[in-house]
Design a protein around this motif. Structure first.
Motif, PDB file in Angstrom:
ATOM      1  N   GLU A 200       0.837  -1.209   0.000  1.00  0.00           N
ATOM      2  CA  GLU A 200       0.000   0.000   0.000  1.00  0.00           C
ATOM      3  C   GLU A 200       0.865   1.250   0.000  1.00  0.00           C
ATOM      4  O   GLU A 200       0.577   2.234  -0.692  1.00  0.00           O
ATOM      5  CB  GLU A 200      -0.941  -0.011   1.209  1.00  0.00           C
ATOM      6  N   ARG A 201       1.932   1.217   0.761  1.00  0.00           N
ATOM      7  CA  ARG A 201       2.856   2.363   0.814  1.00  0.00           C
ATOM      8  C   ARG A 201       3.511   2.589  -0.550  1.00  0.00           C
ATOM      9  O   ARG A 201       3.651   3.733  -1.003  1.00  0.00           O
ATOM     10  CB  ARG A 201       3.918   2.080   1.882  1.00  0.00           C
ATOM     11  N   TYR A 202       3.879   1.509  -1.192  1.00  0.00           N
ATOM     12  CA  TYR A 202       4.504   1.594  -2.514  1.00  0.00           C
ATOM     13  C   TYR A 202       3.539   2.176  -3.539  1.00  0.00           C
ATOM     14  O   TYR A 202       3.903   3.035  -4.343  1.00  0.00           O
ATOM     15  CB  TYR A 202       4.969   0.205  -2.930  1.00  0.00           C
ATOM     16  N   ARG A 203       2.293   1.713  -3.494  1.00  0.00           N
ATOM     17  CA  ARG A 203       1.301   2.228  -4.443  1.00  0.00           C
ATOM     18  C   ARG A 203       1.012   3.701  -4.200  1.00  0.00           C
ATOM     19  O   ARG A 203       0.828   4.471  -5.147  1.00  0.00           O
ATOM     20  CB  ARG A 203       0.025   1.393  -4.340  1.00  0.00           C
ATOM     21  N   ALA A 204       0.970   4.108  -2.937  1.00  0.00           N
ATOM     22  CA  ALA A 204       0.756   5.522  -2.616  1.00  0.00           C
ATOM     23  C   ALA A 204       1.925   6.366  -3.108  1.00  0.00           C
ATOM     24  O   ALA A 204       1.733   7.475  -3.636  1.00  0.00           O
ATOM     25  CB  ALA A 204       0.571   5.689  -1.113  1.00  0.00           C
ATOM     26  N   LEU A 205       3.143   5.836  -2.961  1.00  0.00           N
ATOM     27  CA  LEU A 205       4.333   6.538  -3.438  1.00  0.00           C
ATOM     28  C   LEU A 205       4.284   6.694  -4.959  1.00  0.00           C
ATOM     29  O   LEU A 205       4.591   7.762  -5.497  1.00  0.00           O
ATOM     30  CB  LEU A 205       5.587   5.764  -3.022  1.00  0.00           C
ATOM     31  N   ALA A 206       3.876   5.628  -5.644  1.00  0.00           N
ATOM     32  CA  ALA A 206       3.793   5.684  -7.106  1.00  0.00           C
ATOM     33  C   ALA A 206       2.766   6.708  -7.560  1.00  0.00           C
ATOM     34  O   ALA A 206       2.990   7.450  -8.523  1.00  0.00           O
ATOM     35  CB  ALA A 206       3.443   4.300  -7.654  1.00  0.00           C
ATOM     36  N   LEU A 207       1.622   6.780  -6.857  1.00  0.00           N
ATOM     37  CA  LEU A 207       0.587   7.756  -7.198  1.00  0.00           C
ATOM     38  C   LEU A 207       1.074   9.177  -6.978  1.00  0.00           C
ATOM     39  O   LEU A 207       0.845  10.061  -7.805  1.00  0.00           O
ATOM     40  CB  LEU A 207      -0.673   7.492  -6.367  1.00  0.00           C
ATOM     41  N   SER A 208       1.761   9.427  -5.857  1.00  0.00           N
ATOM     42  CA  SER A 208       2.240  10.779  -5.574  1.00  0.00           C
ATOM     43  C   SER A 208       3.311  11.196  -6.563  1.00  0.00           C
ATOM     44  O   SER A 208       3.381  12.353  -6.984  1.00  0.00           O
ATOM     45  CB  SER A 208       2.775  10.859  -4.135  1.00  0.00           C
ATOM     46  N   THR A 209       4.160  10.236  -6.964  1.00  0.00           N
ATOM     47  CA  THR A 209       5.199  10.532  -7.964  1.00  0.00           C
ATOM     48  C   THR A 209       4.579  10.860  -9.307  1.00  0.00           C
ATOM     49  O   THR A 209       4.967  11.801  -9.985  1.00  0.00           O
ATOM     50  CB  THR A 209       6.153   9.329  -8.110  1.00  0.00           C
ATOM     51  N   MET A 210       3.552  10.091  -9.676  1.00  0.00           N
ATOM     52  CA  MET A 210       2.849  10.356 -10.928  1.00  0.00           C
ATOM     53  C   MET A 210       2.175  11.730 -10.895  1.00  0.00           C
ATOM     54  O   MET A 210       2.232  12.488 -11.871  1.00  0.00           O
ATOM     55  CB  MET A 210       1.801   9.257 -11.159  1.00  0.00           C
ATOM     56  N   HIS A 211       1.588  12.059  -9.749  1.00  0.00           N
ATOM     57  CA  HIS A 211       0.918  13.352  -9.638  1.00  0.00           C
ATOM     58  C   HIS A 211       1.921  14.500  -9.748  1.00  0.00           C
ATOM     59  O   HIS A 211       1.669  15.501 -10.419  1.00  0.00           O
ATOM     60  CB  HIS A 211       0.176  13.423  -8.285  1.00  0.00           C
ATOM     61  N   SER A 212       3.072  14.357  -9.098  1.00  0.00           N
ATOM     62  CA  SER A 212       4.078  15.423  -9.156  1.00  0.00           C
ATOM     63  C   SER A 212       4.634  15.575 -10.561  1.00  0.00           C
ATOM     64  O   SER A 212       4.998  16.678 -10.985  1.00  0.00           O
ATOM     65  CB  SER A 212       5.204  15.142  -8.145  1.00  0.00           C
ATOM     66  N   ASP A 213       4.727  14.462 -11.287  1.00  0.00           N
ATOM     67  CA  ASP A 213       5.223  14.532 -12.675  1.00  0.00           C
ATOM     68  C   ASP A 213       4.224  15.268 -13.581  1.00  0.00           C
ATOM     69  O   ASP A 213       4.625  15.856 -14.588  1.00  0.00           O
ATOM     70  CB  ASP A 213       5.468  13.118 -13.225  1.00  0.00           C
ATOM     71  N   LEU A 214       2.948  15.225 -13.218  1.00  0.00           N
ATOM     72  CA  LEU A 214       1.923  15.836 -14.049  1.00  0.00           C
ATOM     73  C   LEU A 214       1.703  17.316 -13.718  1.00  0.00           C
ATOM     74  O   LEU A 214       1.058  18.027 -14.487  1.00  0.00           O
ATOM     75  CB  LEU A 214       0.605  15.072 -13.888  1.00  0.00           C
TER      76      LEU A 214
END
Length: 215
Positions: A200-214
């Motif tokens: 869950e932590r990994y998926r949250a990290l991936a989502l936040s990274t994707m959001h920051s990239d956008l």
């Protein structure tokens, strides 16, 4: 190829992505096939991180053999050498890898494939610490283990009769470093992906990274 630290080797330990043999603590939250796919994803990200900046030569230490399709594809995709893990337990395999690498290089780092928090900067930090005369550099894990260890010469006493896979590994390692009076340096604490909570932590990290990239 020109490396920033040509006198060092980065060894990545990796299991073949065989369903039912990798990331088993995530089953049944994931199916065996999904767990194997996650292992592949984490491993690819690790190899990208390891090779991206040409810090030093990279070796992919494979288990059980080097001939799995994932390993041969990785060797074709990234500048790395394949090696086969050897030893009865994790400690023997790690010690053997260090003996092999340190026969050719002055410094060696060893890491696994399941630490999303470990950055290129952490790897360079570890190499710098070894170049500055530290005999051991280590990246502690929040779960009581460690995700990276670096040495300038083999130290079998750090790998023999350890409680691998438990929350005691880091404490045992620190005590042995102290007992043998080894000069050492610790990196910032990291976390690896073993449990459903880690996922869950990994998926949250991936989502936040994707959001920051956008944004």
């Amino acid at each position: 190829m020109t490396y920033k630290y040509p006198n060092a080797a980065l060894m990545v330990f990796c299991k073949a992505p065989i369903p039912g043999q990798v990331k088993t603590r995530l089953i049944p939250k994931l199916t065996a096939e999904q767990a194997a796919e996650l292992h592949i994803e984490l491993s690819i990200k690790t190899l990208q991180r390891a090779t991206l900046s040409n810090l030093c030569p990279v070796q992919l230490w494979c288990s059980p053999t080097t001939d799995h399709a994932f390993f041969t594809a990785s060797a074709a995709a990234y500048p790395l050498a394949l090696r086969q893990q050897q030893g009865a337990d994790l400690g023997e395999r790690m010690h053997h890898a260090f003996c092999s690498a340190l026969a050719d290089y002055s410094h060696a780092l060893l890491m696994g494939c399941d630490c999303p928090s470990l950055t290129e900067q952490d790897l360079e930090h570890a190499l710098t610490a070894l170049n500055q005369g530290n005999e051991v550099t280590i990246a502690p894990a929040e779960d009581g283990g460690y995700v990276l260890i670096g040495l300038n010469r083999p130290h079998p006493e750090l790998f023999d009769n350890m409680h691998w896979g438990t929350a005691r590994v880091l404490d045992q390692t620190r005590k042995r470093i102290e007992r043998y009076k080894l000069r050492h340096h610790e990196l910032n604490a990291q976390w690896d992906l073993d449990t459903p909570e880690d996922l869950e932590r990994y998926r949250a990290l991936a989502l936040s990274t994707m959001h920051s990239d956008l944004t």
